[in-house]
Design an enzyme around this catalytic site. Structure first.
Site, PDB file in Angstrom:
ATOM      1  N   ASP A   1      81.229  65.199  17.981  1.00  0.00           N
ATOM      2  CA  ASP A   1      80.998  66.368  18.838  1.00  0.00           C
ATOM      3  C   ASP A   1      82.315  66.998  19.268  1.00  0.00           C
ATOM      4  O   ASP A   1      82.509  67.339  20.437  1.00  0.00           O
ATOM      5  CB  ASP A   1      80.165  65.952  20.064  1.00  0.00           C
TER       6      ASP A   1
ATOM      7  N   LYS B   1      79.945  60.698  35.153  1.00  0.00           N
ATOM      8  CA  LYS B   1      79.007  61.501  34.402  1.00  0.00           C
ATOM      9  C   LYS B   1      77.664  60.781  34.478  1.00  0.00           C
ATOM     10  O   LYS B   1      77.583  59.589  34.253  1.00  0.00           O
ATOM     11  CB  LYS B   1      79.437  61.661  32.951  1.00  0.00           C
TER      12      LYS B   1
ATOM     13  N   VAL C   1      78.728  66.277  35.578  1.00  0.00           N
ATOM     14  CA  VAL C   1      79.972  65.585  35.931  1.00  0.00           C
ATOM     15  C   VAL C   1      80.288  65.863  37.396  1.00  0.00           C
ATOM     16  O   VAL C   1      80.283  67.019  37.833  1.00  0.00           O
ATOM     17  CB  VAL C   1      81.117  66.091  35.022  1.00  0.00           C
TER      18      VAL C   1
ATOM     19  N   GLY D   1      80.566  70.220  37.095  1.00  0.00           N
ATOM     20  CA  GLY D   1      79.879  71.083  36.134  1.00  0.00           C
ATOM     21  C   GLY D   1      79.057  70.214  35.208  1.00  0.00           C
ATOM     22  O   GLY D   1      79.013  69.006  35.348  1.00  0.00           O
TER      23      GLY D   1
ATOM     24  N   GLY E   1      78.539  68.776  31.522  1.00  0.00           N
ATOM     25  CA  GLY E   1      79.167  68.610  30.206  1.00  0.00           C
ATOM     26  C   GLY E   1      78.146  68.952  29.148  1.00  0.00           C
ATOM     27  O   GLY E   1      77.091  69.476  29.449  1.00  0.00           O
ATOM     28  N   SER E   2      78.477  68.591  27.862  1.00  0.00           N
ATOM     29  CA  SER E   2      77.527  68.959  26.809  1.00  0.00           C
ATOM     30  C   SER E   2      76.244  68.175  27.027  1.00  0.00           C
ATOM     31  O   SER E   2      75.200  68.523  26.543  1.00  0.00           O
ATOM     32  CB  SER E   2      78.107  68.667  25.432  1.00  0.00           C
ATOM     33  N   PHE E   3      76.319  67.055  27.749  1.00  0.00           N
ATOM     34  CA  PHE E   3      75.060  66.423  28.194  1.00  0.00           C
ATOM     35  C   PHE E   3      75.349  65.706  29.503  1.00  0.00           C
ATOM     36  O   PHE E   3      76.358  65.065  29.689  1.00  0.00           O
ATOM     37  CB  PHE E   3      74.527  65.444  27.167  1.00  0.00           C
ATOM     38  N   GLY E   4      74.436  65.852  30.442  1.00  0.00           N
ATOM     39  CA  GLY E   4      74.645  65.177  31.714  1.00  0.00           C
ATOM     40  C   GLY E   4      75.593  65.988  32.581  1.00  0.00           C
ATOM     41  O   GLY E   4      76.311  66.851  32.088  1.00  0.00           O
TER      42      GLY E   4
HETATM   43  C1  LIG Z   1      85.764  74.299  35.229  1.00  0.00           C
HETATM   44  N1  LIG Z   1      85.803  72.906  34.899  1.00  0.00           N
HETATM   45  C2  LIG Z   1      86.652  72.116  35.521  1.00  0.00           C
HETATM   46  O1  LIG Z   1      87.382  72.540  36.368  1.00  0.00           O
HETATM   47  C3  LIG Z   1      86.655  70.658  35.181  1.00  0.00           C
HETATM   48  C4  LIG Z   1      87.533  69.718  35.740  1.00  0.00           C
HETATM   49  C5  LIG Z   1      88.625  69.935  36.758  1.00  0.00           C
HETATM   50  N2  LIG Z   1      87.264  68.500  35.190  1.00  0.00           N
HETATM   51  C6  LIG Z   1      86.237  68.644  34.299  1.00  0.00           C
HETATM   52  C7  LIG Z   1      85.628  67.612  33.506  1.00  0.00           C
HETATM   53  C8  LIG Z   1      85.999  66.266  33.414  1.00  0.00           C
HETATM   54  C9  LIG Z   1      87.034  65.532  34.082  1.00  0.00           C
HETATM   55  O2  LIG Z   1      87.815  65.963  34.952  1.00  0.00           O
HETATM   56  N3  LIG Z   1      87.026  64.249  33.638  1.00  0.00           N
HETATM   57  C10 LIG Z   1      86.028  64.080  32.710  1.00  0.00           C
HETATM   58  C11 LIG Z   1      85.632  62.937  31.976  1.00  0.00           C
HETATM   59  C12 LIG Z   1      84.559  63.051  31.083  1.00  0.00           C
HETATM   60  C13 LIG Z   1      83.905  64.271  30.936  1.00  0.00           C
HETATM   61 CL1  LIG Z   1      82.560  64.368  29.812  1.00  0.00          CL
HETATM   62  C14 LIG Z   1      84.280  65.407  31.658  1.00  0.00           C
HETATM   63  C15 LIG Z   1      85.360  65.305  32.550  1.00  0.00           C
HETATM   64  C16 LIG Z   1      85.839  69.990  34.273  1.00  0.00           C
HETATM   65  C17 LIG Z   1      84.724  70.536  33.409  1.00  0.00           C
END
Ligand SMILES: CNC(=O)c1c(C)[nH]c(/C=C2\C(=O)Nc3ccc(Cl)cc32)c1C
Length: 273
Positions: free
Chosen positions: A135, A33, A18, A11, A13-16
Site C-alpha cells: 500500500d 491507530k 489515528v 485524522g 489513515g487509509s484504514f482506521g
Molecule cells: C494532517 N495530518 C497530520 O498532521 C498528521 C500528523 C501530525 N501525524 C499524522 C499521522 C501519523 C503519525 O503522526 N504517526 C503515525 C503512525 C502511523 C500512522 Cl498509520 C499514521 C501516523 C498525520 C496524518
C-alpha cells in the site's frame, strides 16, 4: 489504555483513525491507530495479529516505530501505539506544493526517495522472510520533525483484500495499481516497486502518472503504460529511474538493491555515513 492520555484526533489513515496521545510515564508524544475488529471473521482477525507481530519486529529509522498494542475486548478494538510524525503525511505535503505552486527541489526528492528505498529494502530483504508493503502511496509516507521519511504501517493492508470487511474503506481510485494487479496475477515485490514508481512520479510531478475518472479508463492507461515526462526542470536521471520502475513487465523493473546502487542514491548513502 490507562498508561496513555488522549490529546486529540489526528485524522483517518487509509484504514482506521489515528489519535495523538501522551504516555503518562514519561510524557512522550505518540499516536495510536484504532482497528475495529468487531466485524472481522476469524481469518481476518488472525491476519491482523500476524501483521501486528511483523510490525513489532521491524526496527528501522525510516519505518514508523511500533511501541505497544492495547486490546479492548469489550469494544472489539485494537489500538496500535506508534511513533508521532510531526510533519504529517506526504499527501498533505504534495497538496501544499501544488496549492502554493512550490514544487520540491530535486535534491530533497532524492533524499526522500533514498529513505523510502532503505525502508523497502528492510522489508523485502529481511532474513526472516520478505514483507510486501502492498500500500505504498503518499498518505502512507510520514515525516518527522526533521523531515525524515517514515514508511507507514503496512502488511496490515493484507487484511484489506477484496473479501475483507475493510474493503469498503479502501476509498478512492487505485491510482497505483500495477498491470499485474489488473489481470489479478500474483502480487510480489515488483508490484511494490511499481507503486514506488507511481509515488516518486507524484512527489515530482504533483500528480499521479496514470489518472482517469473511472476504473476501466484507469486500467486501460495503466496497461498502455504511457505517461507524461516529469517537468523539464527535473533531470533525465530522475525521469529514467521512474520509467524503470514503471515497466509493464515486472521482471524488467529494478529491485531495491538496484535502486540503492543508483549513483544519486548511493552518493547520498555515503554522505549519510
Ligand atoms: C494532517 N495530518 C497530520 O498532521 C498528521 C500528523 C501530525 N501525524 C499524522 C499521522 C501519523 C503519525 O503522526 N504517526 C503515525 C503512525 C502511523 C500512522 Cl498509520 C499514521 C501516523 C498525520 C496524518
Amino acid at each position: 489504555m490507562e498508561n496513555y492520555e488522549v490529546i486529540g484526533d489526528i485524522g483517518t489513515g487509509s484504514f482506521g483513525s489515528v489519535t495523538k496521545i501522551r504516555r503518562k510515564t514519561d510524557g512522550k508524544i505518540l499516536v495510536w491507530k484504532e482497528i475495529d475488529y468487531g466485524e472481522m471473521n476469524d481469518k481476518e482477525k488472525q491476519q491482523v495479529v500476524t501483521e501486528v507481530n511483523i510490525l513489532r519486529e521491524l526496527h528501522h529509522p525510516s519505518i514508523v516505530r511500533y511501541y505497544d498494542r492495547i486490546i479492548d475486548k469489550r469494544a472489539a478494538k485494537i489500538f496500535i501505539v506508534m511513533e508521532f510524525c510531526e510533519n504529517g503525511d506526504m499527501s498533505h505535503v504534495i497538496r501544499r506544493c501544488k496549492r502554493e505552486n512550490d514544487p520540491m527541489p530535486e535534491d530533497l526528492i532524492w533524499k526522500i526517495f533514498m529513505q523510502i528505498v532503505l525502508a523497502l529494502y528492510e522489508c523485502h530483504k529481511r532474513k526472516e522472510g520478505k514483507i510486501l508493503h502492498r500500500d505504498l502511496k503518499p498518505a502512507n509516507i510520514f515525516l518527522d520533525a526533521n523531515m525524515n521519511v517514515k514508511l507507514g504501517d503496512f502488511g496490515l493492508s493484507r487484511v484489506m483484500g477484496s473479501e475483507s470487511v475493510y474493503a469498503h474503506t479502501h476509498v478512492g481510485t487505485p491510482y497505483y495499481m500495477s498491470p499485474e494487479q489488473i489481470v489479478e496475477s500474483h502480487y510480489n515485490e515488483k508490484s511494490d516497486i511499481w507503486s514506488l514508481g507511481c509515488l516518486l512520479y507524484e512527489i515530482v510531478a504533483l500528480s499521479p502518472p496514470f489518472e482517469a475518472t473511472n476504473k476501466p479508463q484507469l486500467e486501460t492507461k495503466i496497461r498502455q503504460g504511457s505517461f507524461q515526462r516529469i517537468p523539464r526542470t527535473y533531470s533525465d536521471e530522475l525521469q529514467r529511474v521512474i520509467s524503470w520502475m514503471l515497466c509493464s513487465e515486472p521482471s524488467q523493473r529494478p529491485d531495491v538493491e538496484e535502486l540503492l546502487n543508483l549513483p544519486q542514491v548511493s552518493l547520498r548513502l555515503r554522505e549519510k555515513r
